[in-house]
Design a protein around this motif. Structure first.
Motif, PDB file in Angstrom:
ATOM      1  N   GLU A  41      35.220  31.919   8.608  1.00 57.36           N
ATOM      2  CA  GLU A  41      34.182  32.018   9.627  1.00 57.36           C
ATOM      3  C   GLU A  41      32.804  32.335   9.038  1.00 57.36           C
ATOM      4  O   GLU A  41      31.783  31.803   9.490  1.00 57.36           O
ATOM      5  CB  GLU A  41      34.565  33.083  10.655  1.00 57.36           C
ATOM      6  CG  GLU A  41      35.790  32.709  11.477  1.00 57.36           C
ATOM      7  CD  GLU A  41      36.282  33.856  12.339  1.00 57.36           C
ATOM      8  OE1 GLU A  41      35.627  34.932  12.327  1.00 57.36           O
ATOM      9  OE2 GLU A  41      37.315  33.701  13.015  1.00 57.36           O
ATOM     10  N   LYS A  42      32.773  33.197   8.036  1.00 51.56           N
ATOM     11  CA  LYS A  42      31.499  33.651   7.479  1.00 51.56           C
ATOM     12  C   LYS A  42      31.011  32.793   6.317  1.00 51.56           C
ATOM     13  O   LYS A  42      29.855  32.902   5.907  1.00 51.56           O
ATOM     14  CB  LYS A  42      31.624  35.106   7.004  1.00 51.56           C
ATOM     15  CG  LYS A  42      32.027  36.083   8.083  1.00 51.56           C
ATOM     16  CD  LYS A  42      30.973  36.203   9.174  1.00 51.56           C
ATOM     17  CE  LYS A  42      31.373  37.274  10.185  1.00 51.56           C
ATOM     18  NZ  LYS A  42      30.365  37.388  11.283  1.00 51.56           N
ATOM     19  N   ARG A  88      40.556  34.621   7.489  1.00 53.37           N
ATOM     20  CA  ARG A  88      39.796  34.181   8.660  1.00 53.37           C
ATOM     21  C   ARG A  88      38.331  34.551   8.537  1.00 53.37           C
ATOM     22  O   ARG A  88      37.452  33.794   8.947  1.00 53.37           O
ATOM     23  CB  ARG A  88      40.409  34.779   9.932  1.00 53.37           C
ATOM     24  CG  ARG A  88      41.750  34.143  10.272  1.00 53.37           C
ATOM     25  CD  ARG A  88      42.332  34.688  11.552  1.00 53.37           C
ATOM     26  NE  ARG A  88      43.525  33.937  11.935  1.00 53.37           N
ATOM     27  CZ  ARG A  88      44.287  34.238  12.989  1.00 53.37           C
ATOM     28  NH1 ARG A  88      43.976  35.284  13.759  1.00 53.37           N
ATOM     29  NH2 ARG A  88      45.344  33.504  13.278  1.00 53.37           N
ATOM     30  N   ARG A  89      38.081  35.704   7.950  1.00 49.94           N
ATOM     31  CA  ARG A  89      36.683  36.099   7.752  1.00 49.94           C
ATOM     32  C   ARG A  89      35.989  35.145   6.790  1.00 49.94           C
ATOM     33  O   ARG A  89      34.842  34.742   7.023  1.00 49.94           O
ATOM     34  CB  ARG A  89      36.626  37.529   7.211  1.00 49.94           C
ATOM     35  CG  ARG A  89      35.205  38.018   6.952  1.00 49.94           C
ATOM     36  CD  ARG A  89      35.210  39.445   6.439  1.00 49.94           C
ATOM     37  NE  ARG A  89      33.866  39.894   6.137  1.00 49.94           N
ATOM     38  CZ  ARG A  89      33.583  41.073   5.598  1.00 49.94           C
ATOM     39  NH1 ARG A  89      34.555  41.934   5.329  1.00 49.94           N
ATOM     40  NH2 ARG A  89      32.332  41.419   5.339  1.00 49.94           N
ATOM     41  N   LEU A  90      36.673  34.772   5.700  1.00 46.23           N
ATOM     42  CA  LEU A  90      36.096  33.819   4.758  1.00 46.23           C
ATOM     43  C   LEU A  90      35.817  32.481   5.428  1.00 46.23           C
ATOM     44  O   LEU A  90      34.776  31.845   5.198  1.00 46.23           O
ATOM     45  CB  LEU A  90      37.042  33.594   3.569  1.00 46.23           C
ATOM     46  CG  LEU A  90      37.113  34.691   2.509  1.00 46.23           C
ATOM     47  CD1 LEU A  90      38.196  34.353   1.494  1.00 46.23           C
ATOM     48  CD2 LEU A  90      35.768  34.863   1.806  1.00 46.23           C
ATOM     49  N   ALA A 130      43.382  38.520   8.137  1.00 48.82           N
ATOM     50  CA  ALA A 130      42.021  38.849   8.579  1.00 48.82           C
ATOM     51  C   ALA A 130      40.990  38.455   7.524  1.00 48.82           C
ATOM     52  O   ALA A 130      39.896  37.965   7.854  1.00 48.82           O
ATOM     53  CB  ALA A 130      41.910  40.342   8.882  1.00 48.82           C
ATOM     54  N   TRP A 131      41.342  38.645   6.261  1.00 54.24           N
ATOM     55  CA  TRP A 131      40.432  38.291   5.167  1.00 54.24           C
ATOM     56  C   TRP A 131      40.232  36.782   5.085  1.00 54.24           C
ATOM     57  O   TRP A 131      39.110  36.300   4.953  1.00 54.24           O
ATOM     58  CB  TRP A 131      40.968  38.838   3.857  1.00 54.24           C
ATOM     59  CG  TRP A 131      40.203  38.399   2.630  1.00 54.24           C
ATOM     60  CD1 TRP A 131      40.658  37.662   1.588  1.00 54.24           C
ATOM     61  CD2 TRP A 131      38.832  38.685   2.325  1.00 54.24           C
ATOM     62  NE1 TRP A 131      39.673  37.471   0.640  1.00 54.24           N
ATOM     63  CE2 TRP A 131      38.537  38.087   1.076  1.00 54.24           C
ATOM     64  CE3 TRP A 131      37.823  39.391   2.972  1.00 54.24           C
ATOM     65  CZ2 TRP A 131      37.293  38.161   0.482  1.00 54.24           C
ATOM     66  CZ3 TRP A 131      36.572  39.473   2.377  1.00 54.24           C
ATOM     67  CH2 TRP A 131      36.319  38.868   1.142  1.00 54.24           C
TER      68      TRP A 131
END
Length: 214
Positions: free
Chosen positions: A35-36, A31-33, A28-29
């Motif tokens: 995407e964001k 993927r967040r990096l 999740a981390w």
């Protein structure tokens, strides 16, 4: 490209092990990096030397540091002449696009690039004086630092020159207008460090006291 080949088996195995463990546990981390986008607080300019492991030294996670590595952790003076400038481009991107709050120049012990500069400037490496030497022309950046420590005996000169590589880079950073502006406006701070890789020690530069243990 006919000269490119598949990865060696040991690297493939290490990647697969990483993806099955670290990545899966922190998916999740990651993927967040992705995407964001990245929002690092600091840029670290360190040597290419394989013994200098920036993220391990500071226990950093992905997304924390914007890291640029080159021979002897050098920053050239500001010189927008239209040539290829990987280090200058990295500094510009870190300051003007990412808005990092800190730039850390990290030098280290037993630096081969610094040793090459010492040999070149002492007349013991004529091959580095050749115009065609990429290493020699890159180490020209450190010549002002060599001149400051040239009077020291052999056993002291190279460790001093390793620290000069940090100081010369800090001085050159301030020749970049956007760096000087950010520093003046208290939006950016510069830091100089020297790492003893064998002893696991770290020194930081203090304008009043020089390099002191952390």
């Amino acid at each position: 490209m006919e000269y490119a080949r598949p990865l060696p088996a040991y690297l493939v195995s290490r990647f697969q092990g990483w993806r099955a463990t670290t990545y899966q546990e922190n998916r999740a981390w990651y993927r967040r990096l992705a995407e964001k986008g990245q929002h690092p607080r600091a840029m670290v300019i360190s040597c290419c030397d394989s013994r200098v492991h920036v993220t391990s030294i500071f226990g950093a996670d992905e997304g924390e540091f914007f890291i640029h590595r080159n021979v002897a952790n050098l920053v050239p003076p500001y010189n927008p002449d239209g040539e290829y400038h990987g280090t200058s481009a990295a500094v510009e991107y870190a300051v003007t696009s990412l808005g990092v709050a800190h730039i850390v120049v990290l030098g280290h012990s037993s630096c081969g690039g610094v040793k090459g500069c010492d040999d070149m400037c002492s007349g013991h490496a004529p091959q580095l004086l050749e115009k065609s030497s990429f290493v020699g022309r890159w180490m020209d950046i450190l010549r002002p630092g060599f001149q400051r420590v040239a009077h020291l005996p052999d056993g002291e000169r190279i460790p001093a020159l390793e620290r000069q590589a940090v100081l010369v880079s800090l001085e050159n950073l301030m020749t970049f207008p956007f760096v000087a502006k950010a520093v003046k406006e208290d939006m950016l701070t510069l830091h100089g460090l020297w790492n003893n890789t064998g002893e696991g020690l770290l020194e930081q530069y203090d304008a009043q006291r020089g390099f002191i243990a952390v």
